[in-house]
Design an enzyme around this catalytic site. Structure first.
Site, PDB file in Angstrom:
ATOM      1  N   ASN A 168      27.754 -19.762 -15.035  1.00 55.73           N
ATOM      2  CA  ASN A 168      28.223 -20.472 -16.240  1.00 55.73           C
ATOM      3  C   ASN A 168      29.673 -20.161 -16.601  1.00 55.73           C
ATOM      4  O   ASN A 168      30.381 -21.040 -17.094  1.00 55.73           O
ATOM      5  CB  ASN A 168      27.297 -20.200 -17.423  1.00 55.73           C
ATOM      6  CG  ASN A 168      27.223 -18.757 -17.790  1.00 55.73           C
ATOM      7  OD1 ASN A 168      27.296 -17.885 -16.931  1.00 55.73           O
ATOM      8  ND2 ASN A 168      27.095 -18.486 -19.068  1.00 55.73           N
ATOM      9  N   GLY A 243      22.877 -12.535 -16.085  1.00 54.25           N
ATOM     10  CA  GLY A 243      22.003 -13.661 -15.778  1.00 54.25           C
ATOM     11  C   GLY A 243      20.825 -13.696 -16.735  1.00 54.25           C
ATOM     12  O   GLY A 243      20.927 -13.228 -17.877  1.00 54.25           O
ATOM     13  N   SER A 244      19.728 -14.210 -16.249  1.00 51.08           N
ATOM     14  CA  SER A 244      18.588 -14.435 -17.143  1.00 51.08           C
ATOM     15  C   SER A 244      17.781 -13.154 -17.354  1.00 51.08           C
ATOM     16  O   SER A 244      17.821 -12.229 -16.541  1.00 51.08           O
ATOM     17  CB  SER A 244      17.693 -15.518 -16.551  1.00 51.08           C
ATOM     18  OG  SER A 244      17.159 -15.063 -15.335  1.00 51.08           O
ATOM     19  N   GLY A 248      16.906 -10.021 -14.851  1.00 51.57           N
ATOM     20  CA  GLY A 248      17.415  -8.700 -15.257  1.00 51.57           C
ATOM     21  C   GLY A 248      16.313  -7.646 -15.201  1.00 51.57           C
ATOM     22  O   GLY A 248      16.530  -6.528 -14.718  1.00 51.57           O
ATOM     23  N   GLU A 265      23.502  -7.856 -18.499  1.00 50.84           N
ATOM     24  CA  GLU A 265      23.948  -8.773 -19.561  1.00 50.84           C
ATOM     25  C   GLU A 265      23.031  -9.975 -19.471  1.00 50.84           C
ATOM     26  O   GLU A 265      23.181 -10.796 -18.564  1.00 50.84           O
ATOM     27  CB  GLU A 265      25.389  -9.225 -19.305  1.00 50.84           C
ATOM     28  CG  GLU A 265      26.411  -8.122 -19.256  1.00 50.84           C
ATOM     29  CD  GLU A 265      26.824  -7.663 -20.633  1.00 50.84           C
ATOM     30  OE1 GLU A 265      26.402  -8.307 -21.624  1.00 50.84           O
ATOM     31  OE2 GLU A 265      27.529  -6.662 -20.732  1.00 50.84           O
ATOM     32  N   CYS A 300      25.535 -17.485 -22.913  1.00 52.71           N
ATOM     33  CA  CYS A 300      24.526 -16.563 -23.475  1.00 52.71           C
ATOM     34  C   CYS A 300      24.714 -16.421 -24.968  1.00 52.71           C
ATOM     35  O   CYS A 300      23.763 -16.171 -25.695  1.00 52.71           O
ATOM     36  CB  CYS A 300      24.649 -15.181 -22.857  1.00 52.71           C
ATOM     37  SG  CYS A 300      25.032 -15.197 -21.153  1.00 52.71           S
ATOM     38  N   GLU A 479      30.073  -4.477 -21.512  1.00 57.24           N
ATOM     39  CA  GLU A 479      31.184  -4.657 -20.567  1.00 57.24           C
ATOM     40  C   GLU A 479      32.411  -5.196 -21.304  1.00 57.24           C
ATOM     41  O   GLU A 479      32.364  -5.420 -22.506  1.00 57.24           O
ATOM     42  CB  GLU A 479      30.750  -5.608 -19.425  1.00 57.24           C
ATOM     43  CG  GLU A 479      29.617  -4.973 -18.603  1.00 57.24           C
ATOM     44  CD  GLU A 479      29.327  -5.633 -17.267  1.00 57.24           C
ATOM     45  OE1 GLU A 479      29.400  -6.852 -17.176  1.00 57.24           O
ATOM     46  OE2 GLU A 479      29.023  -4.890 -16.314  1.00 57.24           O
TER      47      GLU A 479
HETATM   48  P1  ADP Z   1      20.281 -18.756 -14.119  1.00 54.94           P
HETATM   49  O1  ADP Z   1      18.938 -19.208 -14.554  1.00 54.94           O
HETATM   50  O2  ADP Z   1      21.322 -18.857 -15.137  1.00 54.94           O
HETATM   51  O3  ADP Z   1      20.682 -19.276 -12.772  1.00 54.94           O
HETATM   52  P2  ADP Z   1      19.500 -16.294 -12.934  1.00 54.94           P
HETATM   53  O4  ADP Z   1      19.202 -15.013 -13.610  1.00 54.94           O
HETATM   54  O5  ADP Z   1      18.380 -16.982 -12.228  1.00 54.94           O
HETATM   55  O6  ADP Z   1      20.171 -17.200 -14.017  1.00 54.94           O
HETATM   56  O7  ADP Z   1      20.669 -16.119 -11.875  1.00 54.94           O
HETATM   57  C1  ADP Z   1      21.810 -15.330 -12.100  1.00 54.94           C
HETATM   58  C2  ADP Z   1      22.182 -14.658 -10.797  1.00 54.94           C
HETATM   59  O8  ADP Z   1      21.085 -13.848 -10.389  1.00 54.94           O
HETATM   60  C3  ADP Z   1      22.443 -15.611  -9.644  1.00 54.94           C
HETATM   61  O9  ADP Z   1      23.476 -15.070  -8.834  1.00 54.94           O
HETATM   62  C4  ADP Z   1      21.130 -15.594  -8.884  1.00 54.94           C
HETATM   63  O10 ADP Z   1      21.253 -15.903  -7.507  1.00 54.94           O
HETATM   64  C5  ADP Z   1      20.708 -14.152  -9.061  1.00 54.94           C
HETATM   65  N1  ADP Z   1      19.269 -13.925  -8.926  1.00 54.94           N
HETATM   66  C6  ADP Z   1      18.254 -14.771  -9.226  1.00 54.94           C
HETATM   67  N2  ADP Z   1      17.067 -14.210  -8.948  1.00 54.94           N
HETATM   68  C7  ADP Z   1      17.325 -12.979  -8.440  1.00 54.94           C
HETATM   69  C8  ADP Z   1      16.520 -11.910  -7.950  1.00 54.94           C
HETATM   70  N3  ADP Z   1      15.195 -12.001  -7.927  1.00 54.94           N
HETATM   71  N4  ADP Z   1      17.136 -10.800  -7.530  1.00 54.94           N
HETATM   72  C9  ADP Z   1      18.486 -10.680  -7.555  1.00 54.94           C
HETATM   73  N5  ADP Z   1      19.298 -11.651  -7.988  1.00 54.94           N
HETATM   74  C10 ADP Z   1      18.740 -12.794  -8.442  1.00 54.94           C
END
Ligand code: ADP
Length: 506
Positions: A168, A243-244, A248, A265, A300, A479
């Site tokens: 994003n 990320g989400s 996390g 975050e 976020c 951060e």
């Molecule tokens: P969004 O829904 O905003 O894409 P995510 O949390 O799914 O948010 O993704 C954020 C980042 O985390 C991306 O780089 C994605 O590839 C990575 N990601 C998603 N799932 C996993 C996982 N199980 N382990 C590590 N990284 C992940």
């Protein structure tokens, strides 16, 4: 569009083609070991702008080994020299800023004027700032019980940092991890987001003009296939993720058995509260900024639950609707555009899903937006207008879940204590803002609200030099500032030096 614009857009597309299929290891753009790739789609017209390797453990291992090898010398480069190299890297980014911003808009669908250029400028600023802060990697001296024992702490780099970033605000979130980690003497492997990888690869390539090979490496791929092995790699000694919330939590699990520190975050379902004494000339544009409509709500910190005192409810509805009507939805690469498009079909469908819930909720009203545009140019891409709802109860999924689309809900209230309790009634605790002229109210709000990033009479985006992060399920650690560099990218060593034999008399 004028000719200059056309040239820049073509240059950005050519750059996407040049970077396609590459990852960055040991200072070089290189082919990946993996054969599969992921297409990168410009969400404005669903054109394919390139592709990136779908890396797995093998490429992660190469990147981590390159970072580990570079660590032994980078950690011994004087801190100020590391900082100077980061600042030179920032100068290189400055030279290429228009290209970076254009590629960012192509990757993300974020509007060039309102988002990608400001994000590029903040990216450069943050890199410079951490370059300057490298000299602040200080420890402490501790008074000793014994006159001849010297007690102190020193801050040391941790080692290889694994970073996972979202799509994003890919550039800013990239340097928010890379710049403090490198300034502190760590080396880094970043996994880019599959939806917006190319602009980050470009920034990393440019920064590598000034950095020693191996200190900054980039891999690309999906979360489970590439992000997970990066987190689990035994040589990765620190993980930082944006990320989400569910991902996390998964990441905290991946690193638990090696006791690797992790900064998270995560998401938010952030409240804005408009008190009856609010200055609406500030609050109405503030709500619109706060909702991050010009980033399609994909932030976020987006304040998506807007609690409005009943005394000025109608005025706020009218003011916000009038202002939303002025936002120009359009081609992300057009300077006239205020608001670009949603990043992907998946995210668009997520917005449509929550709008369906709203439509099926009795009493819910769509005050503005709510329909995909039908003009041919916009119908081609993942466009969705700024959307404002009301008539929903707080327990509705639209009010509880992070939608990450351009949808906000107005919620009327009358009592301050109950609105604080409603605002806090969420698993998240990222950002919150209050609009009032009453200082005592503002202080009560600051005291009672459960959020890591709190503002009064403004709803600015996170920025360099201001520590940013959430509480509750919105994250762990902060951060963007000096304290984050010290707390999250260094480890402390406590030292007691006893000279042993008495000093020889001269
Ligand atoms: P969004 O829904 O905003 O894409 P995510 O949390 O799914 O948010 O993704 C954020 C980042 O985390 C991306 O780089 C994605 O590839 C990575 N990601 C998603 N799932 C996993 C996982 N199980 N382990 C590590 N990284 C992940």
């Amino acid at each position: 569009m004028n000719n200059t614009t056309i040239d820049w857009n073509q240059k950005a597309r050519d750059t996407a083609t040049r970077l396609s299929g590459k990852i960055l290891i040991d200072g070089q753009l290189t082919d990946a070991l993996c054969r599969d790739t992921i297409d990168v789609i410009h969400p404005g017209d669903i054109s394919n702008i390139g592709h990136v390797p779908r890396c797995n453990e093998a490429d992660v291992d190469r990147a981590v080994n390159s970072a580990q090898q570079a660590f032994s010398s980078w950690r011994n480069v004087a801190a100020r020299e590391r900082g100077r190299q980061l600042q030179l890297a920032a100068d290189q980014l400055e030279i290429e800023k228009e290209l970076i911003a254009r590629l960012c808009s192509l990757d993300t669908g974020n509007a060039i004027r309102t988002q990608s250029r400001p994000e590029t400028a903040s990216t450069i600023d943050l890199t410079r700032m951490f370059g300057g802060l490298a000299s602040e990697l200080k420890g402490e001296t501790v008074p000793s019980a014994s006159a001849n024992v010297l007690q102190f702490s020193i801050r040391e780099p941790i080692g290889v940092v694994g970073g996972i970033i979202p799509w994003n605000a890919p550039l800013f979130l990239f340097v928010a991890k890379v710049a403090p980690a490198l300034a502190a003497g760590n080396t880094v492997v970043i996994k880019t987001a599959e939806q917006a990888p190319l602009c980050v690869l470009l920034v990393a390539e440019i920064m590598n003009r000034e950095l020693p090979p191996g200190v900054l490496n980039i891999v690309s791929g999906y979360g489970e296939e590439c992000g997970k092995p990066l987190c689990e790699h035994p040589l990765v000694r620190k993980v930082t993720f944006t990320g989400s919330m569910p991902v996390g939590c998964a990441i905290a699990g991946y690193v638990a058995s090696k006791l690797c520190p992790v900064t998270l975050e995560l998401g938010g379902k952030n409240p804005a509260i408009i008190m009856p004494d609010a200055d609406l000339d500030l609050a109405i544009p503030g709500i619109i900024d706060g909702m991050r409509y010009t980033r399609q709500g994909q932030a976020c910190t987006a304040a998506t639950r807007v609690f409005v005192h009943r005394d000025l409810y109608d005025q706020v509805v009218e003011g916000v609707v009038t202002s939303l009507a002025k936002l120009k939805l359009g081609d992300p690469l057009d300077d006239e555009t205020d608001m670009g498009c949603i990043i992907s079909e998946e995210q668009l469908n997520r917005t449509l899903h929550y709008m369906e819930i709203a439509r099926n909720t009795e009493g819910a009203r769509i005050l503005f937006g709510g329909e995909r545009p039908t003009e041919p140019l916009l119908a081609k891409g993942y466009y969705y207008p700024p959307t404002l709802l009301d008539g929903l109860q707080l327990d509705n999924d639209v009010c509880r879940d992070e939608i990450f689309g351009p949808v906000a809900t107005l919620l009327p209230f009358t009592d301050f204590n109950s609105v604080i309790s409603d605002a806090n009634d969420t698993e998240f605790g990222l950002a919150a803002n209050l609009w009032t002229r009453d200082l005592a109210r503002a202080m009560a709000f600051v005291n009672q609200i459960e959020a890591g990033f709190v503002q009064v009479n403004q709803c600015a985006a996170p920025r360099s030099n201001v520590s940013y992060g959430g509480i509750k399920m919105s994250g762990l650690g902060k951060e963007y500032a000096l304290d984050s560099m010290l707390n999250h990218f260094t480890q402390s060593k406590t030292v007691m030096i006893n000279p042993g034999t008495p000093a020889a008399s001269v």
